[in-house]
Design a protein around this motif. Structure first.
Motif, mmCIF file in Angstrom:
data_model
loop_
_atom_site.group_PDB
_atom_site.id
_atom_site.type_symbol
_atom_site.label_atom_id
_atom_site.label_comp_id
_atom_site.label_asym_id
_atom_site.label_seq_id
_atom_site.Cartn_x
_atom_site.Cartn_y
_atom_site.Cartn_z
ATOM 1 N N THR A 39 0.722 -1.153 0.031
ATOM 2 C CA THR A 39 -0.033 0.092 0.084
ATOM 3 C C THR A 39 1.029 1.427 0.208
ATOM 4 O OG1 THR A 39 -1.648 -1.167 1.306
ATOM 5 C CG2 THR A 39 -1.637 1.325 1.061
ATOM 6 N N GLU A 58 9.058 3.738 7.408
ATOM 7 C CA GLU A 58 8.875 2.261 7.733
ATOM 8 C C GLU A 58 9.721 1.932 8.953
ATOM 9 O OE1 GLU A 58 7.145 -0.477 6.835
ATOM 10 O OE2 GLU A 58 8.220 -1.415 8.660
ATOM 11 N N ARG A 59 9.005 1.471 10.082
ATOM 12 C CA ARG A 59 9.678 1.292 11.339
ATOM 13 C C ARG A 59 10.687 -0.083 11.206
ATOM 14 N NH1 ARG A 59 4.815 -1.227 14.886
ATOM 15 N NH2 ARG A 59 4.492 -3.208 13.491
ATOM 16 N N ALA A 64 8.375 -5.749 5.564
ATOM 17 C CA ALA A 64 8.488 -6.600 6.684
ATOM 18 C C ALA A 64 7.071 -6.953 7.347
ATOM 19 C CB ALA A 64 9.241 -5.721 7.908
ATOM 20 N N GLY A 65 6.144 -5.999 6.770
ATOM 21 C CA GLY A 65 4.647 -6.526 7.202
ATOM 22 C C GLY A 65 3.899 -7.646 6.446
ATOM 23 N N SER A 67 3.045 -7.747 3.502
ATOM 24 C CA SER A 67 3.151 -7.771 2.304
ATOM 25 C C SER A 67 4.603 -8.664 1.895
ATOM 26 C CB SER A 67 3.847 -6.215 1.702
ATOM 27 O OG SER A 67 2.832 -5.405 1.751
ATOM 28 N N TYR A 268 -5.094 -22.585 1.775
ATOM 29 C CA TYR A 268 -4.632 -22.137 0.639
ATOM 30 C C TYR A 268 -3.160 -22.567 0.123
ATOM 31 C CZ TYR A 268 -3.325 -18.588 3.829
ATOM 32 O OH TYR A 268 -2.898 -18.115 5.096
ATOM 33 N N TYR A 351 -7.646 -4.822 4.034
ATOM 34 C CA TYR A 351 -7.884 -5.782 3.041
ATOM 35 C C TYR A 351 -8.739 -7.285 3.345
ATOM 36 C CZ TYR A 351 -5.042 -2.174 1.342
ATOM 37 O OH TYR A 351 -4.531 -0.951 1.152
ATOM 38 N N GLY A 353 -7.369 -9.812 4.273
ATOM 39 C CA GLY A 353 -6.547 -10.982 3.977
ATOM 40 C C GLY A 353 -6.395 -11.160 2.254
#
Ligand SMILES: Cc1cc2nc3c(=O)[nH]c(=O)nc-3n(C[C@H](O)[C@H](O)[C@H](O)COP(=O)(O)OP(=O)(O)OC[C@H]3O[C@@H](n4cnc5c(N)ncnc54)[C@H](O)[C@@H]3O)c2cc1C
Length: 390
Positions: A39, A58-59, A64-65, A67, A268, A351, A353
């Motif tokens: 995002t 970005e921390r 790192a998240g 994504s 999945y 979102y 997921g």
């Protein structure tokens, strides 16, 4: 080689982008974006097309998240199948949502065309494991075809225990960290890693952002913080929850290596080009345990994923086990636009997921709106979910 035990957290399977050089933080920017996932990075990207100057904070590091921790499916629609979405939202609204995600895919494809290393479009499978879901997916096929989406019901698939399968030809798959890198390429010098945002306040001149590396003033601030949003915006209607995943060492080719989504999306998997099986889900085994935003392995769920990997691909060695944080919203749709009652502060998150199906388009629309040249569809407006939140 031995498998990694079910209780051990390791790095995700995806390649991590090279760390960015540390640069001094500007004191002012037009737009400050918090979070360097798909995002935040795609928003910075779209803003440059409007000549709007942005800074991405970005921390940790880019991707790192969630994504860098997902399965990389690029699917049409929400987590529900089309028939369930029509029943829930109504026919026109469901079609609008599915068309929005198709536009998202078009945006992605535009930037990734020819990148065989990180993008493919060979469709995906929705696999029912009981008769009720099979009937629902057959209804979904009919509705999707009437509404112009390419879906084909197959009475049989090779997935053990399946009751048929719905193939959705328009779906795709990505190496998610490579996609973020591709969007980041023209805006890399705007991304600052290792900078935590501590607070955001609306002020007379815009927005004041307090960070671990000093203060920044901006005209607008955008929270692209997905499941981590409530810690910066207490009361935000975002519900963080965990997803568990693993990846095996290369296996012999499955007969259907495309992304597959079984049991209403609770399982999945996909097989990568080199034969590695990437597989996740089983949150329904312990849903209450999996609420929250800490990266924590759930051994029982990991064991279940492992057992299912054996059913699908036979004996295997687990090379990666990881978890990531998704962001739920009350109506399962994203929140994109101005935060009610917080001048200059915007949100692009939630979102449920399916961020690779929604985020790029959401960011694109938010960029157009910040540039004064676009309109975000009302079904994404945050106020619908903030009603009642003080
Ligand atoms: C296990 C799993 C599987 C998934 N599978 C799929 C899939 O196959 N297909 C799909 O479409 N979606 C999938 N998703 C969802 C998808 O990954 C997310 O929707 C998407 O990555 C969200 O991107 P984002 O950029 O909004 O948020 P994130 O990638 O989570 O980025 C938010 C960033 O904000 C940073 N941040 C947070 N707080 C601060 C702060 N105070 N200061 C500075 N930085 C901060 C974080 O460090 C993080 O990097 C999956 C998610 C998980 C967890």
């Amino acid at each position: 080689m031995e498998s990694i035990p079910a209780s051990t957290l390791t790095a995700p399977v995806w390649p991590i982008p090279a760390r960015l050089p540390v640069r001094p933080l500007p004191r002012r920017a037009e737009v400050v974006i918090i979070g360097a996932g798909i995002t935040g990075v795609s928003l910075a990207h779209w803003l440059t097309l409007h000549d709007i100057d942005s800074v991405v904070l970005e921390r940790d590091h880019m991707t790192a998240g969630a994504s860098g921790r997902n399965a990389g499916f690029v699917l049409l629609g929400t987590a529900q199948n089309y028939a369930a979405a029509v029943a829930r939202f109504g026919r026109n609204f469901a079609r609008q949502i599915w068309e929005f995600t198709r536009d998202n895919h078009v945006d992605l494809r535009h930037w990734l065309e020819g990148r065989q290393d990180c993008y493919r479009q060979r469709g995906s499978w929705l696999i029912p494991l009981d008769t009720t879901e099979a009937l629902e997916l057959q209804a979904a096929e009919a509705l999707m075809r009437e509404d112009g989406f390419l879906a084909t019901w197959h009475a049989k698939t090779t997935v053990p225990g399946s009751q048929g399968g719905l193939h959705v030809a328009e779906d795709g798959e990505v190496i998610p960290t490579r996609v973020v890198e591709a969007f980041a390429q023209p805006v890399l010098e705007r991304v600052h890693e290792g900078v935590s945002v501590l607070s955001i306040e609306s002020s007379a001149n815009g927005v004041r952002i307090s960070t671990s590396a000093g203060e920044i003033e901006a005209v607008a601030a955008v929270l692209a913080t997905n499941g981590f949003t409530p810690s910066l915006l207490p009361g935000a209607p975002i519900i963080p929850f965990r997803g568990q995943m693993l990846a095996t060492e290369p296996l012999p080719r499955l007969s259907s290596p495309e992304p597959a989504y079984a049991e209403h999306g609770f399982r999945y998997w996909r097989q990568l080009e080199d034969g590695r099986l990437v597989i996740g889900g089983f949150r329904n085994l312990a849903e209450p345990d999996e609420m929250g935003d800490e990266l924590r392995i759930h051994p029982q769920i990991q064991t279940a994923i492992d057992a299912y990997a054996t059913e699908l691909g036979g004996s295997h060695v687990v090379a990666h086990r990881w978890t990531g944080i998704m962001a739920g919203t009350p109506d399962d749709l994203p929140l994109v636009g101005a935060v009610p009652g917080r001048l200059g502060i915007y949100l692009c998150a939630g979102y449920n997921g399916h961020g690779f199906g929604f985020a790029t388009r959401c960011a694109h629309m938010l960029a157009d709106t910040l540039a004064g040249s676009g309109e975000i569809p009302s079904f994404l407006h945050p106020e619908r979910a903030f009603a009642g939140v003080s």
